[in-house]
Design an enzyme around this catalytic site. Structure first.
Site, PDB file in Angstrom:
ATOM      1  CE  LYS A  15     -99.857 -95.374 -65.460  1.00  0.00           C
ATOM      2  NZ  LYS A  15    -100.228 -94.155 -64.756  1.00  0.00           N
ATOM      3  NE  ARG A  90     -96.187 -92.477 -58.442  1.00  0.00           N
ATOM      4  CZ  ARG A  90     -96.425 -92.235 -59.711  1.00  0.00           C
ATOM      5  NH1 ARG A  90     -95.965 -93.044 -60.632  1.00  0.00           N
ATOM      6  NH2 ARG A  90     -97.119 -91.184 -60.076  1.00  0.00           N
ATOM      7  NE  ARG A 128     -94.473 -86.686 -75.277  1.00  0.00           N
ATOM      8  CZ  ARG A 128     -94.843 -87.078 -74.068  1.00  0.00           C
ATOM      9  NH1 ARG A 128     -96.005 -87.655 -73.883  1.00  0.00           N
ATOM     10  NH2 ARG A 128     -94.042 -86.894 -73.042  1.00  0.00           N
ATOM     11  NE  ARG A 162     -92.258 -82.879 -72.352  1.00  0.00           N
ATOM     12  CZ  ARG A 162     -92.850 -83.454 -71.333  1.00  0.00           C
ATOM     13  NH1 ARG A 162     -93.746 -82.809 -70.641  1.00  0.00           N
ATOM     14  NH2 ARG A 162     -92.572 -84.697 -70.989  1.00  0.00           N
ATOM     15  NE  ARG A 173     -90.392 -89.384 -68.262  1.00  0.00           N
ATOM     16  CZ  ARG A 173     -90.733 -88.844 -69.450  1.00  0.00           C
ATOM     17  NH1 ARG A 173     -89.824 -88.226 -70.177  1.00  0.00           N
ATOM     18  NH2 ARG A 173     -91.954 -88.939 -69.882  1.00  0.00           N
TER      19      ARG A 173
END
Ligand SMILES: [Zn+2]
Length: 214
Positions: A15, A90, A128, A162, A173
């Site tokens: 987004k 949120r 990633r 990471r 998450r």
């Protein structure tokens, strides 16, 4: 009528990229609460001082403080027509507070969900890897380097993964996101202001769908 476009999407849904495109191509400013909080660390306004004290104490800003931050930022003179909110609201409580702001500003709220299936989000986030020399971002599933585990331009430098991008942490998450956001989506759906776009595939196609909606 000018709009407050509430962009909703999971971590990895893209987004931020879409909001940037709207800003670049249509001049619709992207107001990211993450950015505002970062700016608050160095600003000298009474509200910024209050936020700095809250952060220094290790607490999270309450809904009321967050609302005042969003109101202050979106009342600045650089915000003229419509704008995109990224990262706010949120929760359903915050969504109700935003109604007040929309009334004050004479704007209507349009929520847009960027929908990406869980499996793809997992691949985007856990796949990633980045080069520690040049910062280039790879993805072992969708954009692998030519040689496994090293940057194309810096073959001597192993790519870094990471600690936040492990499957376990990413899953947490995404679950947190679902818990928080499901009521928010319900809130906008019930009032007929929720639109969905498919967040998979080509970035330009996703943008085109978003552009048509707003
Ligand atoms: Zn590199």
């Amino acid at each position: 009528m000018n709009k407050i476009i509430v962009l909703i999407g999971a971590p990895g849904a893209g987004k931020g990229t879409q909001a940037r495109l709207l800003q670049e191509r249509r001049g619709i400013p992207q107001i990211s609460t993450g950015d505002i909080f970062r700016d608050m660390r160095t600003l000298d306004t009474p509200l910024a001082k209050e936020v700095q004290a809250i952060m220094a104490s290790g607490k999270l800003c309450s809904d009321d403080v967050t609302f005042r931050i969003v109101r202050e930022r979106t009342s600045k003179s650089d915000i003229d027509g419509s704008y995109v909110l990224d990262g706010y609201p949120r929760t359903a409580v915050q969504a109700e507070q935003l109604e007040t702001l929309a009334k004050e500003q004479g704007r209507e709220i349009q929520a847009v969900e960027v929908d990406v299936p869980r499996d793809e989000l997992l691949m985007r986030l856990t796949g990633r890897r980045s080069c520690t020399v040049c910062g280039e971002i790879y993805n072992i599933y969708s954009k692998p380097p030519t040689s496994e585990g090293v940057c194309d331009r810096h073959p001597e430098s192993p790519l870094s993964h990471r600690a936040d991008d492990t499957e376990e942490k990413v899953t947490v998450r995404l679950e947190t996101y679902d818990e928080q956001t499901t009521p928010l989506l319900g809130y906008y759906e019930r009032s007929g202001r929720l639109k969905k776009i498919d967040g998979t595939g080509d970035i330009e196609n996703i943008y085109s769908a978003l552009n048509d909606l707003v």
